[in-house]
Design a protein around this motif. Structure first.
Motif, PDB file in Angstrom:
ATOM      1  N   ASP A  45      29.814   1.201   4.265  1.00  0.00           N
ATOM      2  CA  ASP A  45      28.565   1.719   4.120  1.00  0.00           C
ATOM      3  C   ASP A  45      27.492   0.634   3.824  1.00  0.00           C
ATOM      4  N   ALA A  46      26.747   0.049   4.537  1.00  0.00           N
ATOM      5  CA  ALA A  46      25.663  -0.911   3.845  1.00  0.00           C
ATOM      6  C   ALA A  46      24.576  -0.620   3.066  1.00  0.00           C
ATOM      7  N   ALA A  47      24.429   0.859   2.692  1.00  0.00           N
ATOM      8  CA  ALA A  47      23.666   1.394   1.765  1.00  0.00           C
ATOM      9  C   ALA A  47      22.154   0.783   2.085  1.00  0.00           C
ATOM     10  N   ALA A  48      21.663   0.293   1.250  1.00  0.00           N
ATOM     11  CA  ALA A  48      20.250  -0.164   1.571  1.00  0.00           C
ATOM     12  C   ALA A  48      19.909  -1.112   2.769  1.00  0.00           C
ATOM     13  N   MET A  49      21.068  -1.806   2.958  1.00  0.00           N
ATOM     14  CA  MET A  49      20.751  -2.712   4.167  1.00  0.00           C
ATOM     15  C   MET A  49      21.207  -1.996   5.668  1.00  0.00           C
ATOM     16  N   ALA A  50      21.400  -0.659   5.486  1.00  0.00           N
ATOM     17  CA  ALA A  50      22.091   0.238   6.560  1.00  0.00           C
ATOM     18  C   ALA A  50      20.930   0.096   7.696  1.00  0.00           C
ATOM     19  N   PRO A  51      19.627   0.311   7.289  1.00  0.00           N
ATOM     20  CA  PRO A  51      18.730   0.219   8.601  1.00  0.00           C
ATOM     21  C   PRO A  51      18.581  -0.929   9.502  1.00  0.00           C
ATOM     22  N   ALA A  75      18.736  -2.243  -6.318  1.00  0.00           N
ATOM     23  CA  ALA A  75      19.457  -3.424  -6.422  1.00  0.00           C
ATOM     24  C   ALA A  75      18.882  -4.495  -5.486  1.00  0.00           C
ATOM     25  N   LEU A  76      18.755  -4.054  -4.288  1.00  0.00           N
ATOM     26  CA  LEU A  76      18.541  -4.851  -3.214  1.00  0.00           C
ATOM     27  C   LEU A  76      16.920  -5.267  -3.516  1.00  0.00           C
ATOM     28  N   ASN A  77      16.172  -4.552  -3.878  1.00  0.00           N
ATOM     29  CA  ASN A  77      14.745  -4.921  -4.220  1.00  0.00           C
ATOM     30  C   ASN A  77      14.758  -5.840  -5.409  1.00  0.00           C
ATOM     31  N   ALA A  78      15.312  -5.505  -6.393  1.00  0.00           N
ATOM     32  CA  ALA A  78      15.413  -6.443  -7.628  1.00  0.00           C
ATOM     33  C   ALA A  78      16.104  -7.749  -7.351  1.00  0.00           C
ATOM     34  N   GLU A  94      18.596 -12.922   5.682  1.00  0.00           N
ATOM     35  CA  GLU A  94      19.698 -12.080   5.036  1.00  0.00           C
ATOM     36  C   GLU A  94      19.234 -11.949   3.513  1.00  0.00           C
ATOM     37  N   PRO A  95      19.896 -10.898   2.902  1.00  0.00           N
ATOM     38  CA  PRO A  95      19.587 -10.707   1.531  1.00  0.00           C
ATOM     39  C   PRO A  95      20.445 -11.625   0.495  1.00  0.00           C
ATOM     40  N   PRO A  96      20.077 -12.001  -0.515  1.00  0.00           N
ATOM     41  CA  PRO A  96      20.718 -12.934  -1.453  1.00  0.00           C
ATOM     42  C   PRO A  96      22.184 -12.158  -1.906  1.00  0.00           C
ATOM     43  N   GLY A  97      23.107 -13.016  -2.489  1.00  0.00           N
ATOM     44  CA  GLY A  97      24.436 -12.588  -2.585  1.00  0.00           C
ATOM     45  C   GLY A  97      25.448 -12.719  -1.497  1.00  0.00           C
ATOM     46  N   GLU A  98      26.343 -12.031  -1.734  1.00  0.00           N
ATOM     47  CA  GLU A  98      27.666 -12.121  -0.697  1.00  0.00           C
ATOM     48  C   GLU A  98      27.099 -11.760   0.835  1.00  0.00           C
ATOM     49  N   TRP A  99      27.933 -12.134   1.699  1.00  0.00           N
ATOM     50  CA  TRP A  99      27.683 -11.862   3.175  1.00  0.00           C
ATOM     51  C   TRP A  99      27.533 -10.392   3.409  1.00  0.00           C
ATOM     52  N   TRP A 100      26.603  -9.749   3.334  1.00  0.00           N
ATOM     53  CA  TRP A 100      26.257  -8.292   3.299  1.00  0.00           C
ATOM     54  C   TRP A 100      26.948  -7.610   4.551  1.00  0.00           C
ATOM     55  N   GLU A 101      27.272  -8.178   5.665  1.00  0.00           N
ATOM     56  CA  GLU A 101      27.742  -7.355   6.743  1.00  0.00           C
ATOM     57  C   GLU A 101      29.280  -7.251   6.424  1.00  0.00           C
ATOM     58  N   ARG A 102      29.801  -7.970   5.656  1.00  0.00           N
ATOM     59  CA  ARG A 102      31.526  -7.890   5.156  1.00  0.00           C
ATOM     60  C   ARG A 102      31.537  -7.240   3.802  1.00  0.00           C
ATOM     61  N   ARG A 113       0.881  -1.156   0.047  1.00  0.00           N
ATOM     62  CA  ARG A 113      -0.035  -0.090  -0.083  1.00  0.00           C
ATOM     63  C   ARG A 113       0.746   1.171  -0.168  1.00  0.00           C
ATOM     64  N   HIS A 114       2.101   1.211   0.455  1.00  0.00           N
ATOM     65  CA  HIS A 114       2.722   2.382   0.684  1.00  0.00           C
ATOM     66  C   HIS A 114       4.199   2.216  -0.084  1.00  0.00           C
ATOM     67  N   LEU A 115       4.855   1.083  -0.390  1.00  0.00           N
ATOM     68  CA  LEU A 115       5.863   0.625  -1.015  1.00  0.00           C
ATOM     69  C   LEU A 115       5.876  -0.474  -2.001  1.00  0.00           C
ATOM     70  N   PRO A 116       5.028   0.012  -3.057  1.00  0.00           N
ATOM     71  CA  PRO A 116       4.586  -1.038  -4.181  1.00  0.00           C
ATOM     72  C   PRO A 116       5.853  -1.611  -4.626  1.00  0.00           C
ATOM     73  N   GLY A 117       5.810  -2.740  -5.348  1.00  0.00           N
ATOM     74  CA  GLY A 117       6.760  -3.235  -6.396  1.00  0.00           C
ATOM     75  C   GLY A 117       7.686  -4.040  -5.759  1.00  0.00           C
ATOM     76  N   THR A 118       7.570  -4.657  -4.381  1.00  0.00           N
ATOM     77  CA  THR A 118       8.412  -5.534  -3.799  1.00  0.00           C
ATOM     78  C   THR A 118       7.811  -7.018  -3.720  1.00  0.00           C
ATOM     79  N   ALA A 119       8.698  -8.076  -3.795  1.00  0.00           N
ATOM     80  CA  ALA A 119       8.397  -9.483  -3.572  1.00  0.00           C
ATOM     81  C   ALA A 119       7.617  -9.910  -2.339  1.00  0.00           C
ATOM     82  N   VAL A 120       7.758  -8.912  -1.324  1.00  0.00           N
ATOM     83  CA  VAL A 120       7.011  -9.034  -0.016  1.00  0.00           C
ATOM     84  C   VAL A 120       6.151  -8.005   0.344  1.00  0.00           C
TER      85      VAL A 120
END
Length: 456
Positions: A214-220, A129-132, A113-121, A88-95
Motif C-alpha cells: 500500500d503506497a498510502a499517501a503516494m497511492a494517488p 509524514a509525506l508532507n513533513a 519522487e518523494p525523498p527517502g527510499e524508492w517509494w514504489e518498492r 488556499r485549500h491545502l495550507p502548510g505544504t512546501a509547494v
C-alpha cells in the motif's frame, strides 16, 4: 457491432508477438469502439491459464487520470479554481504557491519522487509524514516553466481531494467514479483473479517476484489495480462517453494540451491529468502506467471513436504505450469508421437561417452556417474544415468554442428598425459586404470607396 474476424485475428497476433518477442509473462488487452468494448484477448499465463478481461493487473500511473477527474469535479462544482494556489485549500505544504492546474499538468516544477527510499518498492507513510518530508528540495523548477513529471504532485492532489471531500480520496473515487461507471473490478489492492508482479531477467528466461504494498499517501500516483474490461470502460470515458460523471466539455478540456513534453518535436504532452500522444496522424489521450512488476496503457482517439487497453505483469521490456497505440491504428486501418448520416435539422429558426451565408471581416470572406440546436459556425470561406463553432447562450449571444475566438462572444447587432447591421465577435465587425459603409466599421472608411487606381 462486432469487429470482423480478420481484424480480431490481427489484434490477437499483435499482442501475441509482443508477449513472445518481448518476453512478457502475460498480456491482457481490449479494444473499444464508439463507447463499447468490441474485443478482448490475452496471452501468456496467470495461475496456469490465459488472462481474460476480468484478470486484475496493477495499472500504475493510470491512477492519475482518476485523480484528475476527481479534481475537475471539484472545479465544476465551484469548490476550487484551477488557478488557485494550493495553499488556499491545502495550507502548510512546501509547494503551496503552485496552482492546482499546474499540479494537474506536471508544470508546477515539483520533484519527480518523494525523498527517502524508492517509494514504489517500499510501504508508504501517511500524509503528515509525506508532507513533513517535502522541504526546499520539493521544487526543482520555476512554476510553469516546463513539463516535469511528478509523482509527488499527485500525492498532493489526492490529499487535496480528501480534505475537500472530508473523506479518503479512495472513498471519493468509489462513490463518484467507479460505482457510477460500474467499474467493480477496479480496486486499491489486488483481488483475485489477479496477476503477480514479475521482473524478467534481461539475459535469461527467468522471473523474479516483485513486492506489492500500500503506497498510502503516494497511492494517488499509482495505486490502482484494474482489468482490461474495466479499463475499456475508462478508455471510452476518456474518449468522451463520461456517463454523467463529468460533462463532455470538461473531459475535452482535460484532453487539451497544457504542456508539451518534447518541445522540439511535439509528439507527447500532457493535459489536465491526462497524457497525450501524437502518433501516426492521430492524437491519443489517456495514460501509461508502471509499477514494479507491471506495465499498463490506455489510449483513446476521440475523433475515430476508438480506444485500446494493454496490461502486462512485467517490470520492463514490453513497450506498452506503443502496443496499445498499435491496436488503435489496426482497428482504424482495417475497419475505418463510417461518417455519421446526414439528416436535415428539425424546424430551423427562420431568424437564424437569415443570418447564414457570406460575411466579411474587412475584405476577407467568411461563411456562417447554422448548425443543429441553434449553434453557429463562422469560418473563412477558403477553409472547408470543421471549427469556428459558437454555442448559443440563451440570451441572444453565442460563445466561441474553437480557434481564435474560443471563449469570445458573438453578438448580432441590429439597427433601430430591427434589421441586422453586423456581427460583433469580440470587437471584430463582420458585415454583409466588404467594409460595408452602412456598418460602424472602427476607424471609418475612406469616403472615396473602392478604387481601381492603387497608386493614386
Amino acid at each position: 457491432m462486432s469487429l470482423l474476424p480478420g481484424t480480431e485475428r490481427a489484434l490477437l497476433r499483435r499482442i501475441a508477438v509482443a508477449q513472445a518477442e518481448e518476453r512478457a509473462p502475460s498480456v491482457s488487452a481490449a479494444v473499444v469502439r464508439d463507447g463499447r468494448a468490441v474485443w478482448s484477448g490475452g496471452r501468456g499465463r496467470v495461475d496456469g491459464r490465459a488472462p481474460d478481461a476480468g484478470t486484475q493487473y496493477r495499472v500504475g500511473s493510470i491512477t492519475k487520470t482518476f485523480v484528475g477527474v476527481l479534481v475537475m469535479r471539484l472545479r465544476d462544482e465551484g469548490l476550487i479554481d484551477l488557478n488557485d494556489p494550493l495553499d488556499r485549500h491545502l495550507p502548510g505544504t512546501a509547494v503551496g504557491d503552485r496552482t492546482i492546474g499546474q499540479l494537474l499538468a506536471h508544470s508546477g516544477g515539483l520533484a519527480a519522487e518523494p525523498p527517502g527510499e524508492w517509494w514504489e518498492r517500499t510501504p508508504g507513510g501517511e500524509w503528515d509524514a509525506l508532507n513533513a518530508s517535502l522541504g526546499k528540495d520539493a521544487v526543482r523548477h520555476r512554476a510553469g516553466r516546463r513539463f516535469h513529471y511528478t509523482n509527488v504532485g499527485f500525492g498532493v492532489l489526492g490529499q487535496l481531494v480528501a480534505v475537500l471531500r472530508r473523506t479518503e480520496w479512495t472513498t471519493a473515487l468509489r462513490e463518484e467514479i467507479l460505482r457510477p461507471l460500474e467499474m467493480a473490478r477496479t480496486t486499491t489492492r489486488p483481488e483475485a483473479p489477479h496477476a503477480a508482479g514479475l521482473a524478467v531477467h534481461p539475459w535469461a528466461d527467468a522471473v523474479l517476484d516483485e513486492p506489492e504494498h500500500d503506497a498510502a499517501a503516494m497511492a494517488p500516483a499509482g495505486q490502482l489495480w484494474s482489468t482490461a474490461g474495466d479499463m475499456a470502460r475508462w478508455a471510452a470515458f476518456v474518449g468522451g462517453d463520461t456517463g454523467g460523471v463529468l460533462g463532455p466539455d470538461t473531459i475535452a478540456e482535460m484532453r487539451e494540451p497544457a504542456v508539451v513534453e518534447d518541445a522540439l518535436t511535439w509528439t507527447s504532452g500532457y493535459g489536465l491529468g491526462i497524457q497525450l500522444l501524437r502518433d501516426r496522424g492521430m492524437r491519443l489521450a489517456g495514460h501509461t502506467g508502471s509499477m514494479p512488476g507491471f506495465r499498463a496503457a490506455v489510449w483513446a482517439e476521440p475523433g475515430e471513436g476508438i480506444g485500446a487497453v494493454v496490461l502486462s505483469n512485467s517490470t520492463a521490456g514490453i513497450a506498452i504505450g506503443g502496443l496499445a497505440a498499435d491496436l488503435v491504428h489496426l482497428v482504424a486501418e482495417l475497419e475505418p469508421g463510417l461518417p455519421a448520416e446526414w439528416t436535415p435539422m428539425d424546424d430551423p429558426d427562420p431568424a437564424l437561417l437569415a443570418l447564414t451565408g457570406p460575411w466579411y471581416w474587412g475584405p476577407a470572406p467568411y461563411t456562417l452556417r447554422l448548425l443543429p440546436d441553434g449553434w453557429l459556425s463562422l469560418v473563412p470561406s477558403a477553409k472547408r474544415a470543421p471549427g469556428g463553432r459558437f454555442r448559443p447562450e440563451g440570451d441572444g449571444t453565442w460563445t466561441g468554442l474553437d480557434g481564435y475566438h474560443q471563449g469570445e462572444t458573438l453578438r448580432v447587432v441590429r439597427r433601430a428598425d430591427g434589421t441586422v447591421s453586423h456581427l460583433d465577435v469580440n470587437t471584430f465587425v463582420f458585415t454583409r459586404e466588404p467594409y460595408d459603409p452602412s456598418a460602424p466599421v472602427p476607424g471609418g472608411l475612406d469616403p472615396r470607396g473602392w478604387r481601381g487606381d492603387a497608386g493614386a
